[in-house]
Design a protein around this motif. Structure first.
Motif, short mmCIF file in Angstrom:
data_model
loop_
_atom_site.label_atom_id
_atom_site.label_comp_id
_atom_site.label_asym_id
_atom_site.label_seq_id
_atom_site.Cartn_x
_atom_site.Cartn_y
_atom_site.Cartn_z
N ASP A 1 -6.45 -0.74 -4.02
CA ASP A 1 -5.84 -1.38 -2.87
C ASP A 1 -6.81 -2.39 -2.27
N GLU A 2 -6.61 -3.65 -2.54
CA GLU A 2 -7.49 -4.73 -2.09
C GLU A 2 -8.96 -4.39 -2.31
N SER B 1 0.84 -1.21 0.00
CA SER B 1 0.00 0.00 0.00
C SER B 1 0.87 1.25 0.00
MG MG Z 1 -2.02 -2.59 2.47
#
Ligand code: MG
Ligand code: ATP
Length: 273
Positions: A194-195, A65
């Motif tokens: 991000d995910e 991240s």
């Molecule tokens: Mg992360």
């Protein structure tokens, strides 16, 4: 693998095939990222292809991240965070002094782990960006942008009769597609995710994956995921991170079938992480 691509691999000095075919959209060279004393990303260099999906994988806390956020300068919002080295989009330094960060974030959009629609109507969620950036030339044009973005995010049919209802009233999967529509509405070139599916059920996840697969025709997409299956399904390039180091990057097929580094091998076979 075609004979042609096979030859390319032999001649190239470990340049992934997906990059051999096109100029990189994002390039990072010797990037270090710190949070105060904490050295979160260590001398990272990578090329990210345009019109393709690149996956960042690796155990929790390895810096995925952190690096992702550095591509649209979201780390600027964290006071202790310091980024050094070179990051370029289309060969232009995004950390240049005179760069307009608001403009950069329109070009390099972001979708987060938890769907985060604004507490506004579905319509206003999508219209928000074009309004700030002044890209719509009137109501009809704005209506058009909203419809097009929702269609591209494959949400239009589900919401066209309730555009004035709150975005927060949608299901989680619909909210995430609304966030994707919101990101698309300002015509970005790169979309960082991000995910994006971690809060979604398998059906909603499958829809987002289909969507990512379609969007790659037009955008450079970077996705962080904890799911090896997802990385293998949606990406063409995979980068494996471990303890702040980019251990290995390559064509997704190669990373999952013949990783070069033992750490990558251990991770993809579930031995750690
Ligand atoms: Mg992360
Ligand atoms: N705002 C912050 N302040 C201080 N340290 C941070 C901050 N954000 C991340 N870190 C640290 O930087 C390192 C990398 O974190 P990062 O969130 O990038 O990892 P990640 O690979 O995305 O992990 P996960 O898979 O759990 O999301 C970790 O050691 C983390 O504790």
């Amino acid at each position: 693998m075609s004979a042609q691509t096979a030859t390319k691999v032999e001649t190239a000095t470990a340049v992934p095939r997906i990059l051999g075919e096109r100029a990189p959209k994002v390039t990072a060279r010797n990037v270090d990222i710190y949070y105060g004393e904490k050295h979160a990303i260590k001398s990272l260099s990578v090329d990210i292809p345009d019109r393709a999906v690149s996956a960042f994988i690796g155990p929790s806390g390895c810096g995925k991240s952190t690096f992702l956020r550095s591509i649209n300068r979201m780390n600027d919002t964290i006071p202790s965070c310091r980024v050094t080295g070179d990051i370029k989009v289309d060969n232009k330094d995004i950390y240049a002094r005179d760069l307009d960060v608001v403009h950069l974030r329109a070009r390099v959009g972001m979708v987060f782990q938890k769907p985060n629609p604004f507490p506004k109507s579905i319509y206003e969620n999508v219209a928000y960006g074009p309004r700030i950036h002044g890209t719509a030339s009137g109501k009809a044009d704005m209506d058009d942008i909203v419809e097009r973005s929702l269609r591209r995010a494959s949400l239009w049919d589900e919401v066209k009769d309730r555009l004035n209802s709150p975005g927060t009233g949608l299901s989680g999967g619909q909210q995430q597609r609304l966030c994707i529509a919101r990101a698309i509405a300002v015509n970005p070139e790169v979309i960082l995710m991000d995910e994006p599916c971690s809060a979604l059920d398998p059906i909603a996840t499958a829809r987002i994956e289909e969507l990512i697969d379609e969007l790659k025709q037009n955008y450079c997409i970077v996705i962080v995921t904890h799911s090896m299956q997802q990385a293998a399904r949606v990406s063409q390039l995979t980068a494996f991170f471990h303890l702040g180091i980019l251990v290995e990057v390559g064509d997704t097929d190669d990373i999952f079938t013949k990783p070069k580094d033992k750490r990558t091998q251990d991770y993809i076979t579930g031995r750690f992480g």
